[in-house]
Motif scaffolding. Sequence first.
Motif, PDB file in Angstrom:
ATOM      1  N   ASP A  41      21.746  23.155  33.193  1.00 56.83           N
ATOM      2  CA  ASP A  41      21.328  24.553  33.103  1.00 56.83           C
ATOM      3  C   ASP A  41      21.128  24.895  31.632  1.00 56.83           C
ATOM      4  O   ASP A  41      21.993  25.512  31.001  1.00 56.83           O
ATOM      5  N   VAL A  42      19.997  24.433  31.082  1.00 56.90           N
ATOM      6  CA  VAL A  42      19.701  24.623  29.660  1.00 56.90           C
ATOM      7  C   VAL A  42      18.238  25.030  29.497  1.00 56.90           C
ATOM      8  O   VAL A  42      17.431  24.869  30.409  1.00 56.90           O
ATOM      9  N   GLU A  43      17.931  25.552  28.332  1.00 60.31           N
ATOM     10  CA  GLU A  43      16.541  25.871  28.005  1.00 60.31           C
ATOM     11  C   GLU A  43      15.737  24.569  27.990  1.00 60.31           C
ATOM     12  O   GLU A  43      16.196  23.554  27.469  1.00 60.31           O
ATOM     13  N   THR A  44      14.542  24.636  28.536  1.00 56.05           N
ATOM     14  CA  THR A  44      13.694  23.451  28.621  1.00 56.05           C
ATOM     15  C   THR A  44      12.730  23.389  27.451  1.00 56.05           C
ATOM     16  O   THR A  44      12.101  24.384  27.108  1.00 56.05           O
ATOM     17  N   ASP A  45      12.640  22.220  26.863  1.00 54.68           N
ATOM     18  CA  ASP A  45      11.738  22.016  25.744  1.00 54.68           C
ATOM     19  C   ASP A  45      10.459  21.277  26.147  1.00 54.68           C
ATOM     20  O   ASP A  45       9.406  21.500  25.567  1.00 54.68           O
ATOM     21  N   VAL A  46      10.556  20.379  27.119  1.00 53.28           N
ATOM     22  CA  VAL A  46       9.429  19.537  27.529  1.00 53.28           C
ATOM     23  C   VAL A  46       9.344  19.550  29.049  1.00 53.28           C
ATOM     24  O   VAL A  46      10.367  19.493  29.732  1.00 53.28           O
ATOM     25  N   VAL A  47       8.119  19.600  29.583  1.00 51.95           N
ATOM     26  CA  VAL A  47       7.909  19.603  31.034  1.00 51.95           C
ATOM     27  C   VAL A  47       7.119  18.363  31.439  1.00 51.95           C
ATOM     28  O   VAL A  47       6.115  18.022  30.812  1.00 51.95           O
ATOM     29  N   VAL A  48       7.586  17.692  32.499  1.00 52.75           N
ATOM     30  CA  VAL A  48       6.871  16.580  33.114  1.00 52.75           C
ATOM     31  C   VAL A  48       6.544  17.029  34.533  1.00 52.75           C
ATOM     32  O   VAL A  48       7.428  17.477  35.263  1.00 52.75           O
ATOM     33  N   THR A  66      17.172  17.463  23.059  1.00 50.36           N
ATOM     34  CA  THR A  66      16.020  18.055  23.747  1.00 50.36           C
ATOM     35  C   THR A  66      16.210  17.942  25.254  1.00 50.36           C
ATOM     36  O   THR A  66      16.645  16.908  25.767  1.00 50.36           O
ATOM     37  N   ALA A  67      15.847  19.004  25.975  1.00 47.50           N
ATOM     38  CA  ALA A  67      15.911  19.004  27.438  1.00 47.50           C
ATOM     39  C   ALA A  67      14.524  18.751  28.013  1.00 47.50           C
ATOM     40  O   ALA A  67      13.526  19.250  27.505  1.00 47.50           O
ATOM     41  N   PHE A 101      18.936  15.427  26.940  1.00 43.46           N
ATOM     42  CA  PHE A 101      19.125  14.118  26.316  1.00 43.46           C
ATOM     43  C   PHE A 101      19.867  14.300  24.995  1.00 43.46           C
ATOM     44  O   PHE A 101      19.307  14.819  24.032  1.00 43.46           O
ATOM     45  N   GLU A 102      21.115  13.889  24.983  1.00 48.88           N
ATOM     46  CA  GLU A 102      21.946  14.089  23.804  1.00 48.88           C
ATOM     47  C   GLU A 102      22.061  12.848  22.928  1.00 48.88           C
ATOM     48  O   GLU A 102      22.473  12.951  21.780  1.00 48.88           O
ATOM     49  N   GLU A 103      21.707  11.699  23.462  1.00 52.82           N
ATOM     50  CA  GLU A 103      21.839  10.452  22.718  1.00 52.82           C
ATOM     51  C   GLU A 103      20.489   9.764  22.581  1.00 52.82           C
ATOM     52  O   GLU A 103      19.638   9.869  23.461  1.00 52.82           O
ATOM     53  N   SER A 124      14.783   9.887  20.005  1.00 51.47           N
ATOM     54  CA  SER A 124      15.146   9.463  18.647  1.00 51.47           C
ATOM     55  C   SER A 124      16.319  10.309  18.159  1.00 51.47           C
ATOM     56  O   SER A 124      16.525  11.427  18.609  1.00 51.47           O
ATOM     57  N   ALA A 125      17.083   9.750  17.217  1.00 51.76           N
ATOM     58  CA  ALA A 125      18.208  10.488  16.632  1.00 51.76           C
ATOM     59  C   ALA A 125      17.674  11.681  15.870  1.00 51.76           C
ATOM     60  O   ALA A 125      16.577  11.643  15.316  1.00 51.76           O
TER      61      ALA A 125
END
Length: 126
Positions: A41-48, A66-67, A101-103, A124-125
């Motif tokens: 349940d987070v703000e979305t940055d990228v949509v597929v 990034t989510a 994606f945190e890692e 990417s880091a």
Amino acid sequence: MFRETSEITRRAMMLGALGAGSLVGLTACSASKPAAVPSDDVETDVVVHVIDNRYVPAEIDISAGTAVRWVFEGTAEHDVVAADGSFVSELITEGSYTHLFEEAGDFDYDCSVHPEMTGVVRVSAQ
């Protein structure tokens, strides 16, 4: 009469063996899907977009933190299943699924019912 009974028994045995063999074949071919991982349940940055047996875009490059939100728009049921099991959506026809994606790393994924549907999220880091 014995011959007719013998023929019926032989046919029944063959059908039973064929049915059991088919069941074993189907069981051997089905891969088990990992348990669903709840949508973040987070703000979305990228949509597929998930449509017509494909992911659009199929490959994305993002930074850690990034989510990504997968939006299901087709008529057939699909899901998003990470090869490493880190994100797994339910099998759905409409709605969305989000993963943060945190890692860093490359995260391959596919659809459990349409293995030809593949995608990758390259993180990417920061």
